[in-house]
Motif scaffolding. Structure first.
Motif, mmCIF file in Angstrom:
data_model
loop_
_atom_site.group_PDB
_atom_site.id
_atom_site.type_symbol
_atom_site.label_atom_id
_atom_site.label_comp_id
_atom_site.label_asym_id
_atom_site.label_seq_id
_atom_site.Cartn_x
_atom_site.Cartn_y
_atom_site.Cartn_z
ATOM 1 N N UNK A 169 0.834 -1.199 0.000
ATOM 2 C CA UNK A 169 0.000 0.000 0.000
ATOM 3 C C UNK A 169 0.874 1.256 0.000
ATOM 4 N N UNK A 170 0.232 2.410 0.201
ATOM 5 C CA UNK A 170 0.966 3.673 0.171
ATOM 6 C C UNK A 170 1.989 3.766 1.307
ATOM 7 N N UNK A 171 1.592 3.285 2.491
ATOM 8 C CA UNK A 171 2.430 3.461 3.677
ATOM 9 C C UNK A 171 3.159 2.173 4.028
ATOM 10 N N UNK A 172 4.480 2.266 4.145
ATOM 11 C CA UNK A 172 5.304 1.145 4.588
ATOM 12 C C UNK A 172 5.877 1.525 5.953
ATOM 13 N N UNK A 173 5.836 0.603 6.881
ATOM 14 C CA UNK A 173 6.275 0.920 8.237
ATOM 15 C C UNK A 173 7.402 -0.001 8.669
ATOM 16 N N UNK A 174 8.470 0.600 9.158
ATOM 17 C CA UNK A 174 9.506 -0.180 9.842
ATOM 18 C C UNK A 174 9.416 0.168 11.313
ATOM 19 N N UNK A 175 9.585 -0.829 12.150
ATOM 20 C CA UNK A 175 9.401 -0.546 13.569
ATOM 21 C C UNK A 175 10.563 -1.079 14.385
ATOM 22 N N UNK A 176 10.355 -1.165 15.673
ATOM 23 C CA UNK A 176 11.432 -1.540 16.583
ATOM 24 C C UNK A 176 11.177 -2.913 17.192
ATOM 25 N N UNK A 177 10.298 -3.685 16.526
ATOM 26 C CA UNK A 177 9.965 -4.997 17.077
ATOM 27 C C UNK A 177 8.813 -4.871 18.053
ATOM 28 N N UNK A 178 8.321 -6.011 18.517
ATOM 29 C CA UNK A 178 7.199 -5.963 19.443
ATOM 30 C C UNK A 178 7.672 -6.341 20.826
ATOM 31 N N UNK A 179 7.489 -5.434 21.817
ATOM 32 C CA UNK A 179 8.050 -5.715 23.142
ATOM 33 C C UNK A 179 7.464 -6.962 23.786
ATOM 34 N N UNK A 180 6.231 -7.343 23.402
ATOM 35 C CA UNK A 180 5.635 -8.484 24.093
ATOM 36 C C UNK A 180 5.832 -9.810 23.356
ATOM 37 N N UNK A 244 0.107 3.897 -5.698
ATOM 38 C CA UNK A 244 0.393 5.171 -5.034
ATOM 39 C C UNK A 244 1.899 5.452 -4.967
ATOM 40 N N UNK A 245 2.262 6.681 -4.616
ATOM 41 C CA UNK A 245 3.649 6.988 -4.263
ATOM 42 C C UNK A 245 3.842 6.514 -2.822
ATOM 43 N N UNK A 246 4.748 5.552 -2.631
ATOM 44 C CA UNK A 246 4.862 4.952 -1.302
ATOM 45 C C UNK A 246 5.733 5.792 -0.366
ATOM 46 N N UNK A 247 5.432 5.733 0.918
ATOM 47 C CA UNK A 247 6.188 6.436 1.956
ATOM 48 C C UNK A 247 6.612 5.426 3.027
ATOM 49 N N UNK A 248 7.769 5.646 3.622
ATOM 50 C CA UNK A 248 8.217 4.799 4.721
ATOM 51 C C UNK A 248 8.115 5.576 6.029
ATOM 52 N N UNK A 249 7.496 4.963 7.014
ATOM 53 C CA UNK A 249 7.490 5.520 8.369
ATOM 54 C C UNK A 249 8.395 4.657 9.230
ATOM 55 N N UNK A 250 9.382 5.288 9.841
ATOM 56 C CA UNK A 250 10.216 4.572 10.811
ATOM 57 C C UNK A 250 9.641 4.816 12.200
ATOM 58 N N UNK A 296 5.231 14.125 14.459
ATOM 59 C CA UNK A 296 5.150 12.695 14.792
ATOM 60 C C UNK A 296 3.978 12.067 14.027
ATOM 61 N N UNK A 297 4.232 10.914 13.421
ATOM 62 C CA UNK A 297 3.168 10.155 12.759
ATOM 63 C C UNK A 297 2.571 9.200 13.788
ATOM 64 N N UNK A 298 1.258 9.204 13.903
ATOM 65 C CA UNK A 298 0.585 8.274 14.812
ATOM 66 C C UNK A 298 0.327 6.984 14.053
ATOM 67 N N UNK A 299 0.870 5.892 14.581
ATOM 68 C CA UNK A 299 0.768 4.620 13.874
ATOM 69 C C UNK A 299 -0.086 3.648 14.684
ATOM 70 N N UNK A 310 -0.210 -2.987 29.549
ATOM 71 C CA UNK A 310 0.962 -3.504 28.852
ATOM 72 C C UNK A 310 0.740 -3.692 27.362
ATOM 73 N N UNK A 311 -0.494 -3.599 26.897
ATOM 74 C CA UNK A 311 -0.743 -3.682 25.447
ATOM 75 C C UNK A 311 -0.291 -2.391 24.764
ATOM 76 N N UNK A 312 0.225 -2.535 23.548
ATOM 77 C CA UNK A 312 0.621 -1.355 22.775
ATOM 78 C C UNK A 312 -0.638 -0.607 22.320
ATOM 79 N N UNK A 313 -0.725 0.662 22.673
ATOM 80 C CA UNK A 313 -1.888 1.475 22.305
ATOM 81 C C UNK A 313 -1.600 2.355 21.091
ATOM 82 N N UNK A 314 -0.314 2.663 20.871
ATOM 83 C CA UNK A 314 0.064 3.585 19.802
ATOM 84 C C UNK A 314 1.558 3.448 19.565
ATOM 85 N N UNK A 315 1.974 3.728 18.309
ATOM 86 C CA UNK A 315 3.392 3.859 17.999
ATOM 87 C C UNK A 315 3.592 5.241 17.386
ATOM 88 N N UNK A 316 4.790 5.808 17.616
ATOM 89 C CA UNK A 316 5.151 7.088 17.004
ATOM 90 C C UNK A 316 6.202 6.840 15.937
#
Ligand code: ZN
Length: 323
Positions: A169-180, A244-250, A296-299, A310-316
């Protein structure tokens, strides 16, 4: 604050796909008899995410056959899917625990037991034979679709490259892994930058919105095309979405609930860009969740009513260049 989402999709009957030709219920292996990669599409890692089940049902009905290599379709958490209740559509994400947090070897080989661990233990050796894997998901909030591409020093860049070939899709996300716990797309060779194996996780939109079905289906068709599993014309004839023109969110950090009193101060759907650092977003008992930096992008804000401390509610995250 929380508005419940309308159910625009109907859960398909998948009982016809239980019979397996590899001895694992709800796993279907299609071998072209020609050399080529093992390409896997998985649905229902989470039991209430209908778009994946609809996509695999559609592809089966199209009499899909790989033109080279091996193509496998997996319905993952079928026990949770079996608990689907349109009157309580948040209620069957999993039976006992989140199937997408159990994929580390020390967890799989450890002493703990659950419905989900048993299913992961059934599937893991098969998953580990995949050269390319697409895991189909959807989200609790009506966010634009996004591709979860794992963690950059590990497999993240391979996943971004594969997603760029797919073009959705348009948005590609790289993250920091899942803490749980480790997700399937990060395990083994998928998370090893020295290996060619690549895995991606599509969040196709809100769980029950009609648009998620089309995004999941067309992303899957394009994935099957770029991995060489199906003929390009066959796939293209079944696709209508523009590229679409794709974007990466880190993603830089996540926020986990400190209390069950967590609540949003406004209706966030995801992928909003908040201009000012320090903007208040949510209350969590006596804590206020604020944006950590400008723009900040709300992910993937969690809009589900079913969450625990302890559940993830949001990522920045921050927007980056594609390469
Ligand atoms: Zn999911």
């Amino acid at each position: 604050m929380m508005r419940s989402m309308p159910l625009e999709l109907t859960a398909p009957d998948i009982s016809a796909y239980r019979q397996s030709n590899v001895g694992i219920d709800y796993v279907t292996r299609m071998d072209s008899g020609k050399p080529g990669p093992h390409v896997v599409v998985q649905a229902l890692t989470h039991g209430n995410e209908l778009c994946g089940a609809l996509t695999l049902d559609y592809l089966f009905q199209q009499n899909i056959r790989p033109m080279r290599g091996v193509l496998s379709f997996i319905f993952a958490n079928v026990a949770a899917y079996g608990l689907w209740d349109p009157a309580n559509p948040d209620g069957n994400r999993y039976v006992e625990e989140d199937l997408n947090r159990v994929w580390a070897d020390d967890v799989l080989k450890g002493p703990r037991d659950s419905v989900e661990l048993r299913r992961a233990r059934e599937l893991v050796a098969y998953i580990d034979t995949a050269d390319f894997l697409l895991d189909l998901h959807s989200m609790s909030a009506p966010s634009s679709p996004l591709m979860v591409c794992g963690v950059r020093p590990q497999g993240g860049q391979k996943s971004v490259n594969l997603s760029a070939q797919i073009g959705l899709p348009e948005w590609l996300m790289m993250d920091t892994g899942h803490p749980s716990g480790l997700r399937m797309i990060e395990r083994g060779a998928f998370g090893d930058p020295a290996k060619h194996n690549a895995a991606i996780l599509l969040e196709a939109g809100q769980h029950w919105e009609r648009a998620s079905d089309q995004i999941a289906r067309e992303t899957s068709l394009r994935f099957l095309k770029v991995t060489g599993a199906v003929d390009a014309q066959w796939a293209d004839a079944r696709c209508n979405l523009p590229t679409p023109v794709q974007k990466v969110v880190q993603v830089t950090q996540g926020y986990t609930a400190r209390s069950l009193e967590f609540h949003w101060l406004a209706e966030y759907n995801g992928l909003e860009v908040i201009e000012k650092a320090g903007t208040a977003l949510a209350h969590d008992q006596d804590h206020i969740l604020r944006t950590p930096y400008d723009n900040a992008v709300l992910v993937m804000p969690t809009r589900s009513k079913r969450f625990s401390v302890g559940n993830t509610m949001l990522r920045f995250g921050r927007i980056e260049a594609l390469n």
